[in-house]
Design a protein around this motif. Structure first.
Motif, short mmCIF file in Angstrom:
data_model
loop_
_atom_site.label_atom_id
_atom_site.label_comp_id
_atom_site.label_asym_id
_atom_site.label_seq_id
_atom_site.Cartn_x
_atom_site.Cartn_y
_atom_site.Cartn_z
N ALA A 1 2.76 1.91 -1.29
CA ALA A 1 2.78 1.92 0.06
C ALA A 1 4.22 3.20 -0.35
O ALA A 1 4.00 3.80 0.68
CB ALA A 1 3.56 0.82 0.19
N SER B 1 1.93 -2.00 -1.51
CA SER B 1 1.43 -2.21 0.23
C SER B 1 1.16 -4.10 0.32
O SER B 1 0.49 -4.36 -0.64
CB SER B 1 0.76 -2.05 0.70
OG SER B 1 -0.76 -1.67 -0.34
N GLY B 2 1.29 -4.10 1.49
CA GLY B 2 1.72 -5.78 1.44
C GLY B 2 2.35 -6.74 1.12
O GLY B 2 3.30 -7.06 1.81
N SER C 1 4.66 -6.23 -0.75
CA SER C 1 5.85 -5.60 -0.94
C SER C 1 6.80 -5.64 -2.39
O SER C 1 8.05 -5.67 -2.03
CB SER C 1 6.97 -5.53 0.25
OG SER C 1 5.97 -6.03 1.74
N ASN D 1 -0.57 4.18 3.94
CA ASN D 1 0.40 2.90 4.30
C ASN D 1 0.81 3.50 5.88
O ASN D 1 2.02 2.59 5.80
CB ASN D 1 0.73 2.22 3.28
CG ASN D 1 -0.40 1.68 2.51
OD1 ASN D 1 -0.17 0.10 2.46
ND2 ASN D 1 -0.43 2.60 1.50
N ILE E 1 1.71 3.24 9.61
CA ILE E 1 1.57 2.52 10.40
C ILE E 1 1.99 3.11 11.71
O ILE E 1 1.26 3.56 12.70
CB ILE E 1 2.21 1.09 10.39
CG1 ILE E 1 1.64 -0.04 9.84
CG2 ILE E 1 1.76 0.37 12.00
CD1 ILE E 1 2.24 -1.10 9.36
N ASN F 1 2.82 -0.29 5.37
CA ASN F 1 2.85 -1.63 4.69
C ASN F 1 3.62 -2.01 4.30
O ASN F 1 2.77 -2.16 3.18
CB ASN F 1 1.00 -1.09 5.25
CG ASN F 1 0.59 -3.05 5.44
OD1 ASN F 1 0.54 -3.62 5.30
ND2 ASN F 1 -0.61 -2.97 4.15
#
Length: 258
Positions: free
Chosen positions: A166, A180-181, A183, A218, A220, A235
């Motif tokens: 990210a 990402s996702g 974290s 990533n 948003i 993200n």
């Protein structure tokens, strides 16, 4: 294409195994060596330009191989071979193509050779890029950007694919990768300057301020922030406010609209 390879390995069985794989899968490659000590390695690299690739066991009977590479500031791609992941982070301070753990299969060694040839092909291809001032750079060699990062979290080492990043953030002299996702936050042993100038694809990654590089894939949303800056949502959950520095806002907007 024929390659000139330097084999650095003090174990006879490992020497024979590597030669056998090269003879079978890369028959046009010339194998020099084997080099069996750190002193021999330094002597062999007095004229490093003759070698295209080094396959190197990390540990000699007398010492590690790293000292020779540091002394000579070697830039030749290296496939490291080791008995454990103890030295994995240090290996990536050098032009490391791959890090193989013994015992490895023929297929694993071949994949390392394929990775080297992929990077070599990318480095030799050409493309034109335009910098922020609009100046065109024709015939600039295309770099083989990082596909994955060796990371550390506690005592655990793992690889994170570049598409799962990210952002990178520097805190108190340490660079962290945030996935990402999930974290999750990992230590990486590269500075932001090194990441920005050498390792990351500039079409995908942008340094939004002095301490952070983000991955466009990533991103948003972005919103206006005070003093002409932008605040971003990525993200990944974060305690940090992700802000584009005011002096970089116009360039950043141009970059995301590429």
């Amino acid at each position: 294409m024929a390659k000139n390879l330097l084999l650095v390995e003090h174990e006879p069985l490992s020497q024979a195994r590597i030669r056998e794989v090269i003879n079978k899968y890369c028959p046009d490659w010339e194998v020099n060596g084997p080099v069996t000590s750190a002193e021999e390695l330094q002597n062999s690299l007095l004229n490093p330009s003759i070698f295209d690739l080094i396959v190197c066991s990390i540990r000699f009977s007398d010492r590690l191989c790293f000292g020779a590479f540091e002394d000579l500031q070697i830039k030749i791609p290296i496939i490291f071979i080791a008995d454990s992941d103890e030295h994995a982070f240090r290996a990536f301070d050098f032009p490391c193509v791959d890090y193989l753990l013994k015992p490895f299969s023929d297929e694993r060694l071949v994949r390392a050779f394929e990775k080297y040839e992929s990077f070599s092909s990318s480095a030799n291809s050409k493309r034109s890029r335009v910098d922020s001032s609009g100046k065109s750079f024709e015939n600039r060699p295309f770099k083989g950007y990082k596909k994955r990062f060796l990371t550390k979290s506690g005592s655990r080492l793992s690889f994170v694919p570049v598409e799962n990043v990210a952002y990178f953030i520097a805190e108190e002299g340490i660079t962290f990768l945030v996935e990402s996702g999930s974290s999750q936050k990992f230590i990486v042993y590269h500075s932001l300057n090194e990441l920005q100038s050498e390792l990351l694809d500039p079409d995908k990654f942008y340094r939004i301020n002095r301490s952070m590089i983000i991955n466009l894939d990533n991103l948003i949303e972005m919103k206006p922030y005070h003093n002409g800056r932008l605040i971003l949502s990525l993200n990944a959950k974060t305690e940090e406010i992700i802000v584009v520095a005011r002096e970089r806002v116009n360039e950043f907007k141009s970059w995301i609209n590429q």
